[in-house]
Enzyme design. Structure first.
Site, short mmCIF file in Angstrom:
data_model
loop_
_atom_site.label_atom_id
_atom_site.label_comp_id
_atom_site.label_asym_id
_atom_site.label_seq_id
_atom_site.Cartn_x
_atom_site.Cartn_y
_atom_site.Cartn_z
N TYR A 1 45.55 34.03 35.02
CA TYR A 1 46.30 33.50 33.68
C TYR A 1 46.57 32.27 33.60
O TYR A 1 47.45 31.71 32.73
CB TYR A 1 46.96 34.81 33.09
CG TYR A 1 46.59 35.90 32.99
CD1 TYR A 1 46.13 36.49 31.78
CD2 TYR A 1 46.25 36.77 34.08
CE1 TYR A 1 45.43 37.38 31.50
CE2 TYR A 1 45.89 38.50 33.75
CZ TYR A 1 45.46 38.30 32.01
OH TYR A 1 44.89 39.83 32.06
N ASP B 1 50.30 48.08 31.30
CA ASP B 1 51.37 46.98 30.34
C ASP B 1 50.12 47.97 29.18
O ASP B 1 48.71 47.34 29.00
CB ASP B 1 50.01 46.26 29.98
CG ASP B 1 50.37 45.07 28.49
OD1 ASP B 1 50.93 45.30 27.87
OD2 ASP B 1 49.15 44.49 28.75
N GLU C 1 45.92 45.16 40.79
CA GLU C 1 46.83 44.58 40.16
C GLU C 1 48.29 45.26 41.28
O GLU C 1 49.21 45.34 40.84
CB GLU C 1 47.04 43.86 39.29
CG GLU C 1 46.51 43.04 38.77
CD GLU C 1 47.15 42.17 37.64
OE1 GLU C 1 48.48 42.79 37.19
OE2 GLU C 1 46.54 41.62 37.54
N GLU D 1 39.98 39.17 35.02
CA GLU D 1 41.03 38.94 34.54
C GLU D 1 40.88 37.74 33.60
O GLU D 1 41.11 37.10 34.86
CB GLU D 1 42.41 40.10 34.54
CG GLU D 1 41.84 41.38 34.12
CD GLU D 1 43.44 42.41 34.32
OE1 GLU D 1 44.52 41.25 33.57
OE2 GLU D 1 43.14 43.14 34.10
C1 GCB Z 1 47.42 41.82 34.08
C2 GCB Z 1 47.02 43.58 34.04
C3 GCB Z 1 46.58 44.12 32.72
C4 GCB Z 1 47.55 42.92 31.50
C5 GCB Z 1 47.41 41.74 31.38
C6 GCB Z 1 47.90 41.05 30.17
O1 GCB Z 1 47.25 41.33 34.82
O2 GCB Z 1 46.03 43.96 34.56
O3 GCB Z 1 46.61 45.46 32.37
O4 GCB Z 1 47.23 44.07 29.92
O5 GCB Z 1 47.13 41.41 32.61
O6 GCB Z 1 47.87 40.94 29.28
O7 GCB Z 1 48.86 40.48 30.85
#
Ligand code: GCB
Length: 604
Positions: free
Chosen positions: A473, A163, A417, A510
């Site tokens: 998330y 990403d 990841e 994250e």
């Molecule tokens: C993740 C990735 C990161 C992405 C992020 C996202 O898990 O490690 O590279 O940018 O999520 O914002 O989805």
């Protein structure tokens, strides 16, 4: 690998500036013996992508050519001459006057190529062919394909399995180095610190290109006073009354290493900064100088307007100032080793760094929604077919080789990841963890950054990690918009990790929510500034209830560019600053939280 420095025996000539540049027509190789025919101007260091109005070039997958003249002065002609690239993303072939002088693959680490056989005093032509292609053998991992155009050319395509925008080119400094033939090749500094006695035994290991000559080492403190001296290629030097390198309170010593001829004349000399600090994982805590440290900070990107992924030292300085201003103390070099200049800056500023290899995209079929593969079968053959092991080993070797002396680096991250919820990952990763441990003279903790689907039940590699680093998330990709449900699920998962590994520290590397600055909602809707604040408030509450939870690095410091897709609005908008480094509302909320959290003993 030594950073390029002018010393009494060494000269560094910067080759930064405007180069000539040409995109290679697909499938039509060029002869590097011929100068470029119709080149454009391009700035170095910087990615080429955002310096152009040509959309084809911005999104070009394939080869590009850089060229410039280099005048070698007479005074340097007796020394060993080399070209040093801070990075060339992702693969480079280098020519001097049309003669091949070397090649390097891997877009985020430096390399140096000797050029005496191809260069001469006076005018020379330097040519660099660069490929930005990625496939299933490279790191990062790309999905490679080809189509054929009307003229019959094979057109390569790379779909990033990750990403962030595939910015490429000469992203970091390019230098001409003039060094002695009998010279220092590498310096490894390993301090053994006795915190109680406040002393250190420092081993300075010097590698030289020739066996002749003897080594003298002078250690200076931060005020440039000589505190100790040593001799030999493995100098063991004792220091009393030491000053520790502390988070946000850096203290740097310098080791001046001199290679002397038998008659006492100086053959080569180099000065390497280093800090004295210990790092350990113990009883569910992450200890720096024996005190429980709490990580507050970010996952970042090297990403700025115009420069792309190119070195932007002003942005680096501003980013660290913003980070300190917020009460943060750390970041992760997601998802690749950052510039040497940034690492040196972190040493000086006392910023704590998780240093990551470009092992990103190690999963079958990337999707913007990282939770979309939640049900992918555990027996997927992915890890039995993966072809990145060799590139992964090289990336680990080059990262640790480059960064081993940095006091700021406290953890090596060996992947972001990877699909560790799929069977076979353990066999892939076990040798890589072993390699990192063998290579690091300071024996720093190692980890990989765990993906959402790799839950305590499904994950196959967490036994290898010294610290559990989770990307989660809840409230964004899952339980979207429902922060109450998110808090319940997140708490349950963290409790399950803690029960599974009572002695491993846990942190989030994250967590985040895309947010468009200026978008407001009285109904706490995702993408609004209010939602981002509430999302962080929910997470903070969960974190504070978990004993072994030792840190929060949110995603992301700033908005950053990605490939296009319906899940991205001019890039990833999870920054708490926008791409211009202007704060969103969450930055103020987080600054209040972090300024109130001490760097040490938060959970005690
Ligand atoms: C993740 C990735 C990161 C992405 C992020 C996202 O898990 O490690 O590279 O940018 O999520 O914002 O989805």
């Amino acid at each position: 690998m030594l950073y390029p420095l002018n010393t009494e025996t060494r000269t560094v000539l910067s080759l930064n500036g405007i180069w000539q540049f040409q995109m290679q027509v697909p499938d039509e190789p060029r002869d590097p013996k011929q100068p470029l025919t119709d080149p454009d101007n391009i700035a170095v260091p910087a990615s080429f992508n955002d310096q152009t109005t040509n959309l084809k070039l911005r999104h070009h997958d394939g080869y590009v050519w850089y060229e410039r003249q280099l005048t070698i002065p007479h005074v340097l002609s007796e020394q060993r001459l080399s070209l040093r690239f801070g990075s060339a993303t992702h693969e480079a072939w280098v020519y001097v006057n049309g003669i091949a002088v070397g090649h390097h693959k891997g877009g985020f680490t430096p390399f140096e190529l000797p050029i005496n056989d191809a260069a001469h005093v006076g005018e020379n032509r330097i040519t660099v062919k660069i490929s930005n292609l990625l496939d299933d053998t490279t790191l990062p991992v790309g999905n490679y394909s080809e189509t054929t155009d009307d003229a019959g050319h094979r057109i390569p395509h790379v779909d990033e399995n990750f990403d962030f925008f595939n910015y490429a080119g000469l992203n970091r400094n390019v230098d001409l180095l003039a060094t002695p033939w009998n010279r220092l090749e590498d310096i490894t500094i390993t301090p053994q610190i006795d915190l109680k006695a406040n002393t250190a035994d420092v081993t300075v290991h010097s590698e030289t290109t020739q066996a002749s000559g003897r080594i003298q080492v002078i250690l200076r403190d931060a005020s440039d006073t000589v505190v100790a001296t040593g001799t030999g290629r493995d100098s063991a030097i004792h220091l009393d009354q030491i000053h520790l390198w502390q988070p946000l309170n850096a203290y740097l010593y310098h080791a001046q290493v001199t290679l002397l001829a038998e008659d006492g004349s100086v053959l080569d000399s180099y000065t390497e900064p280093f800090g004295l600090r210990t790092v350990a994982v113990k009883a569910g805590q992450f200890l720096i100088n024996d005190r429980p440290f709490y990580f507050k900070g970010f996952g970042k990107h090297e990403d700025t307007y115009i420069n792309g992924r190119g070195l932007n030292e002003a942005a680096n300085v501003l980013d660290l100032n913003l980070l300190k201003h917020m009460g943060a103390n750390s970041f992760r070099t997601s998802h690749y080793p950052y510039s040497e200049e940034m690492m040196r800056l972190c040493d000086r500023e006392g910023i704590v760094v998780i240093d990551e290899v470009p092992a990103v995209g190690l999963m079958p079929g990337f999707d913007f929604n990282v939770s979309s593969k939640a049900n992918s079968p555990k027996n997927n053959p992915y890890w039995h077919q993966v072809k990145t092991q060799a590139a992964h080993q090289q990336a680990i070797q080059e990262m640790i080789g480059r960064d081993k002396n940095h006091a700021s680096v406290v953890i090596w991250s060996l992947a972001n990841e990877p699909a560790t919820h799929i069977e076979g990952a353990h066999d892939y990763f076990a040798p890589l963890f072993k390699l990192a441990k063998q290579l690091d003279p300071q024996q720093r903790p190692c980890t990989y950054i765990n993906i959402m689907m790799a839950t305590p039940k499904r994950d196959t590699c967490s036994d290898l990690a010294d610290i559990l680093c989770l990307n989660r998330y809840y409230g964004w990709y899952i339980q979207t918009g429902d922060l109450d449900a998110a808090a319940v699920a997140e708490t349950q998962e963290l409790q399950a990790w803690q029960a599974k590994y009572p002695t491993k520290p846990i942190m989030f590397t994250e967590f985040g929510a895309d947010t468009l600055p200026g978008l407001h909602s009285a109904y706490n809707e995702p993408f609004s500034e209010e939602y981002q604040v509430n999302y962080y408030a929910m997470n903070a509450k969960v974190f504070d209830g978990i004993t072994n939870f030792v840190g929060e690095q949110l995603w992301n410091f700033a908005d950053f560019q990605t490939k296009v897709g319906i899940g991205r609005v001019q890039g990833n908008r999870k920054g708490i600053f926008n791409r211009a480094r202007e704060p969103k509302a969450a930055a103020t909320w987080l600054a209040h939280r972090w300024q109130a959290i001490p760097n040490f003993n938060y959970k005690n």
